[in-house]
Enzyme design. Structure first.
Site, PDB file in Angstrom:
ATOM      1  N   ASN A 147     -10.315  -0.048   0.298  1.00  0.00           N
ATOM      2  CA  ASN A 147      -8.661   0.017   0.353  1.00  0.00           C
ATOM      3  C   ASN A 147      -8.278  -0.466  -1.039  1.00  0.00           C
ATOM      4  OD1 ASN A 147      -6.118  -0.567   0.688  1.00  0.00           O
ATOM      5  ND2 ASN A 147      -6.474  -1.579   2.678  1.00  0.00           N
TER       6      ASN A 147
ATOM      7  N   HIS B  18      -3.359   6.660   3.482  1.00  0.00           N
ATOM      8  CA  HIS B  18      -3.936   5.511   2.853  1.00  0.00           C
ATOM      9  C   HIS B  18      -5.233   5.220   3.621  1.00  0.00           C
ATOM     10  CE1 HIS B  18      -4.295   1.742   1.424  1.00  0.00           C
ATOM     11  NE2 HIS B  18      -3.844   1.136   2.545  1.00  0.00           N
TER      12      HIS B  18
ATOM     13  N   CYS C 179       0.648  -1.139   0.015  1.00  0.00           N
ATOM     14  CA  CYS C 179      -0.038   0.027   0.108  1.00  0.00           C
ATOM     15  C   CYS C 179       0.734   1.325  -0.055  1.00  0.00           C
ATOM     16  CB  CYS C 179      -0.880   0.073   1.238  1.00  0.00           C
ATOM     17  SG  CYS C 179      -1.849  -1.492   1.411  1.00  0.00           S
TER      18      CYS C 179
END
Ligand code: ACO
Length: 321
Positions: free
Chosen positions: A275, A245, A110
């Site tokens: 996500n 994030h 990520c």
């Protein structure tokens, strides 16, 4: 010499899957998912290929920056899984935009886009590149087990891109790892029919210890914000926009709490996208850039954590009018 962000782009799959859609085949509910994570829906690849969307994102970012593929000196793609092991997704994008620049994929889960920004900064600082295309593309729906309600509900698919060019803009960056091979793990395919392979194929799906990830994330995001602000000689209050994030709203709130930041400075798109791993901050950047949210001279702080366990933060001054 450092870099400034010259253009952004993004492209998401057409198909939108709501929490209620998931509850049709999983023992879950909109109430559970939304209250635990802040996610309402996500985009999921169906008829599109990830590389088609990545190319579209790159083309939008190039047009936004007013450059062509021929101007690009380096292509970096943040991804955990392109459509092919080889060629890399970066090479596929390079072919489509008519670039012969060095191109490679970078897997920092990520945090991939932040790692790419720092690699771009090094290439530019050393004089090896003037214009870098950073693409991010993640097909999370192809990495999870769709019978595992504790992981598959969290993720979405998407692509984004930014063009960075030599000039003043990046103020500071911090990258770090806290190596751990168990907390988030997605094994590779072991190949077919080898008489020599002594390993049993691990289950081909993402495994995650949600509680451990949560603890790591809150700690790492807070620490990285402190460090990157210190390097940029700024206080967290002097940052105009936070682009964290998008893994879980509770993680974002908990990691920013101690800085007492006005919530209106913290940008979110998790409710609509889930996500998207590396792509989350890229889509967030493009979405708010296109809305005209950022003013010239404002300071944007990107912060992320992910599998590895990786983490990082980058501060960039917005230079576009
Ligand atoms: N629907 C309903 N129940 C569920 C679901 C679901 N989708 N998923 C899990 N549960 C159940 C579990 O089975 C468990 O039940 P049990 O207690 O009877 O065993 C219970 O819910 C767990 O509940 P909580 O512990 O209260 O859940 P929590 O508040 O810890 O939230 C979550 C779980 C959302 C996964 C949280 O820990 C989290 O966000 N962690 C971080 C995950 C993350 O950020 N991952 C991204 C990493 S980066 C990358 O992967 C690339």
């Amino acid at each position: 010499m450092s870099f400034y962000i010259a253009g952004t782009g993004s492209a998401l799959p057409e198909k939108v899957v709501t929490n209620d859609d998931l509850a049709q085949f999983l023992d879950t509910s909109d109430e559970w998912i939304y209250t635990r994570t802040g996610i309402r829906r996500r985009h999921v690849l169906t008829h599109e290929k990830l590389d088609e969307l990545a190319i579209r994102s790159a083309q939008i970012a190039l047009a936004d920056a007013g450059v062509t593929g021929a101007d690009v000196d380096l292509i970096l793609c943040a991804t955990m899984r392109g459509d092919t092991y080889t060629p890399s997704l970066a090479c596929i994008v390079g072919e489509a935009i008519g670039s012969h620049a060095p191109s490679f994929d970078l897997n920092a889960a990520c945090v991939g886009v932040l790692y790419c920004m720092e690699v771009a900064d090094s290439f530019i600082a050393s004089g090896k590149a003037k214009t870098v295309l950073i693409v991010s593309a993640e097909a999370m729906s192809k990495l999870v087990d769709w019978t595992d309600r504790s992981t598959c509900v969290l993720f979405g698919d998407g692509t984004g891109a930014m063009v960075v060019r030599a000039g003043e803009g990046r103020l500071a960056g911090v990258l770090s790892t806290n190596p751990d091979s168990k907390v988030i793990r997605m094994p590779n395919f072991e190949g077919l029919n080898s008489p020599y392979n002594v390993y049993e194929q691990e289950k081909l799906a993402m495994h995650m210890d949600g509680g451990e990830v949560y603890k790591f994330a809150v700690n790492a995001m807070g620490r990285n914000i402190e460090e990157v602000c210190e390097r940029a000689n700024l206080t967290p209050a002097q940052i105009d926009w936070y682009l964290p994030h998008q893994a879980n709203v509770r993680i974002i709130d908990a990691s920013l709490k101690k800085f007492k930041i006005d919530k209106s400075k913290v940008l979110l798109n998790i409710a609509d996208c889930g996500n998207m791993s590396a792509t989350s901050v890229m889509v967030l950047l493009d979405e708010y850039a296109k809305k005209g949210t950022f003013r010239k001279g404002e300071k944007l702080l990107f912060v992320a954590f992910g599998g590895g366990l990786t983490s990082g933060a980058v501060i960039v001054e917005w230079k576009k009018d």
